[in-house]
Scaffold this motif. Structure first.
Motif, PDB file in Angstrom:
ATOM      1  N   SER A 195      67.808 -26.298   2.598  1.00 36.28           N
ATOM      2  CA  SER A 195      67.327 -27.393   3.440  1.00 36.28           C
ATOM      3  C   SER A 195      66.963 -26.953   4.849  1.00 36.28           C
ATOM      4  O   SER A 195      66.048 -27.499   5.469  1.00 36.28           O
ATOM      5  CB  SER A 195      68.393 -28.493   3.518  1.00 36.28           C
ATOM      6  N   SER A 196      67.665 -25.934   5.377  1.00 34.17           N
ATOM      7  CA  SER A 196      67.387 -25.471   6.728  1.00 34.17           C
ATOM      8  C   SER A 196      66.025 -24.794   6.843  1.00 34.17           C
ATOM      9  O   SER A 196      65.513 -24.613   7.953  1.00 34.17           O
ATOM     10  CB  SER A 196      68.481 -24.499   7.186  1.00 34.17           C
ATOM     11  N   ARG A 197      65.417 -24.444   5.719  1.00 34.06           N
ATOM     12  CA  ARG A 197      64.115 -23.765   5.728  1.00 34.06           C
ATOM     13  C   ARG A 197      62.956 -24.746   5.556  1.00 34.06           C
ATOM     14  O   ARG A 197      61.791 -24.340   5.617  1.00 34.06           O
ATOM     15  CB  ARG A 197      64.058 -22.736   4.599  1.00 34.06           C
ATOM     16  N   GLU A 198      63.259 -26.005   5.296  1.00 35.16           N
ATOM     17  CA  GLU A 198      62.217 -26.979   5.002  1.00 35.16           C
ATOM     18  C   GLU A 198      61.790 -27.725   6.260  1.00 35.16           C
ATOM     19  O   GLU A 198      62.595 -27.941   7.165  1.00 35.16           O
ATOM     20  CB  GLU A 198      62.728 -27.971   3.948  1.00 35.16           C
ATOM     21  N   THR A 199      60.498 -28.114   6.304  1.00 34.52           N
ATOM     22  CA  THR A 199      59.956 -28.853   7.448  1.00 34.52           C
ATOM     23  C   THR A 199      59.208 -30.083   6.947  1.00 34.52           C
ATOM     24  O   THR A 199      58.224 -29.950   6.219  1.00 34.52           O
ATOM     25  CB  THR A 199      59.004 -27.970   8.271  1.00 34.52           C
ATOM     26  N   PRO A 200      59.667 -31.288   7.315  1.00 36.21           N
ATOM     27  CA  PRO A 200      60.925 -31.538   8.027  1.00 36.21           C
ATOM     28  C   PRO A 200      62.102 -31.305   7.091  1.00 36.21           C
ATOM     29  O   PRO A 200      61.972 -31.427   5.869  1.00 36.21           O
ATOM     30  CB  PRO A 200      60.807 -33.008   8.426  1.00 36.21           C
ATOM     31  N   ASP A 201      63.236 -31.003   7.672  1.00 36.47           N
ATOM     32  CA  ASP A 201      64.408 -30.831   6.826  1.00 36.47           C
ATOM     33  C   ASP A 201      64.837 -32.200   6.300  1.00 36.47           C
ATOM     34  O   ASP A 201      64.553 -33.237   6.908  1.00 36.47           O
ATOM     35  CB  ASP A 201      65.545 -30.179   7.617  1.00 36.47           C
ATOM     36  N   PRO A 202      65.513 -32.273   5.147  1.00 38.26           N
ATOM     37  CA  PRO A 202      65.828 -33.566   4.533  1.00 38.26           C
ATOM     38  C   PRO A 202      66.825 -34.414   5.302  1.00 38.26           C
ATOM     39  O   PRO A 202      66.887 -35.623   5.078  1.00 38.26           O
ATOM     40  CB  PRO A 202      66.370 -33.176   3.157  1.00 38.26           C
ATOM     41  N   LEU A 203      67.618 -33.831   6.197  1.00 42.08           N
ATOM     42  CA  LEU A 203      68.485 -34.659   7.030  1.00 42.08           C
ATOM     43  C   LEU A 203      67.656 -35.415   8.057  1.00 42.08           C
ATOM     44  O   LEU A 203      67.763 -36.636   8.197  1.00 42.08           O
ATOM     45  CB  LEU A 203      69.550 -33.813   7.719  1.00 42.08           C
TER      46      LEU A 203
END
Length: 368
Positions: free
Chosen positions: A278-286
């Protein structure tokens, strides 16, 4: 110097070196419960280049940042010194020697007569930027445990296993799964995160992401053989992550040497970098769901991180099915009908308050 605070039925020690909440003891229903873990080694067994907090690894402390930093693993709050300042009975207040991203950090631990809980908060005064933050409680589970949680969206491991060549990790990395009872294992199959241990001699880390609709964030660790349970409570709108550190003989090198067993870290916080996918995704899911992945400091205000930990007698050994807050009463129910009602400071977590973490320029409710 150790500082003891106590109230009827509860006591704890505060150790300024590393800001450690240690030796928590609760007397409940005729039982004396001491749920927190302590590492089995002496300080001189720890290598000079190891993070300082490994020399006194015990209890609960603040990780800011959670993870790697220039001031050692989990930052200056976990590795530096805290200065205790005059406090009221049943309360210890301490100020960190040094700053975190320019912020002064104040720790408060308090207890109340008849409450089986420690109320802790950390105040970040000023500062600029954002960082991953978590409380780093360690529960002693030498005889196994049953784990339950408030509703989670998914569970996720780090980008890489904690151990590969000098030890063993049981879980698959990096992976995500919605069902904690069937998390992917490193060598195929699955692991039930609701049951400790996850492996015979393994070191692992996995995080659960809260459902945004959760009214109360909670983690329950039932110790059937001891006849008790450990509880962790938080505001899920501010601390949306429950991170579990499984340390059970999975490291073969000093000072761990295969003997650090029966330790379960229950680390509640906002720490997006600990999520391997998740930390690598943009935007992150949080962020996409309106949940904070970091604690953002306020140069002109104060940011709070509040958390409650405690323990109660639970002789039935049932898994916890639910934890509900109603006013100043917390009701814990088991999956086969067991029930306990215990007193708690119901408004203390600020569950009814708005989502923003900053207190802005309003007058703070603390006094140095």
């Amino acid at each position: 110097m150790t500082h003891r605070i106590s109230a009827r039925g509860i006591s704890l020690d505060f150790i300024p070196r590393g800001g450690v909440l240690d030796a928590l003891s609760v007397t409940d229903a005729g039982q004396v419960i001491a749920p927190l873990h302590r590492a089995p080694w002496a300080e001189e067994e720890v290598a000079p280049d190891a993070p300082p907090h490994q020399r006194w690894l015990a209890g609960d402390f603040l990780a800011a940042p959670m993870g790697a930093s220039e001031r050692g693993l989990h930052g200056l709050p976990a590795n530096g010194d805290w200065q205790v300042v005059p406090s009221a009975p049943g309360l210890v207040r301490a100020v960190l020697s040094g700053e975190v991203l320019g912020a002064t950090v104040v720790k408060e631990l308090s207890v109340a007569d008849g409450h089986p809980f420690v109320y802790q908060r950390h105040l970040f005064i000023g500062g600029q930027g954002a960082l991953p933050v978590a409380n780093h409680a360690m529960v002693a589970v030498p005889n196994g445990a049953k784990l339950s949680f408030s509703r989670k969206r998914w569970w996720e491991t780090l980008a890489e296993p904690l151990e590969t060549t000098r030890g063993r990790s049981r879980l698959a990395y990096p992976r995500r799964a919605e069902d904690a009872a069937e998390f992917p294992a490193a060598e195929g199959g699955s692991v039930n995160l609701h049951r400790y241990p996850w492996g015979a001699a393994h070191e692992d880390f996995v995080a659960g992401i809260e459902d945004p609709a959760s009214p109360l964030g909670w983690t329950a660790v039932v110790r059937p053989q001891e006849g008790d349970l450990y509880l962790s409570l938080r505001n899920p709108a501010l601390l949306p992550m429950t991170m579990l550190w499984h340390s059970n003989g999975g490291r073969d090198y000093p000072p761990w040497a295969g003997r650090h067993r029966g330790c379960l870290g229950v680390e509640e916080g906002a720490a997006l970098p600990m999520l391997g996918l998740s930390s690598r995704e943009t935007p992150d899911p949080l962020t996409a769901a309106g949940q904070p992945g970091l604690v953002r400091l306020d140069p002109e205000g104060t940011v709070e991180v509040r958390h409650i930990i405690g323990c109660i007698a639970w002789p039935e050994g049932q898994s916890v099915a639910g934890v509900m807050l109603d006013g100043d009463t917390l009701t814990v129910t088991g999956d086969w009908g067991a029930e306990r009602k215990v007193p708690v400071r119901g408004s203390w977590l600020g569950l009814a308050r708005a989502r923003p973490q900053s207190a802005g320029k309003a007058a703070p409710d603390w006094d140095l």
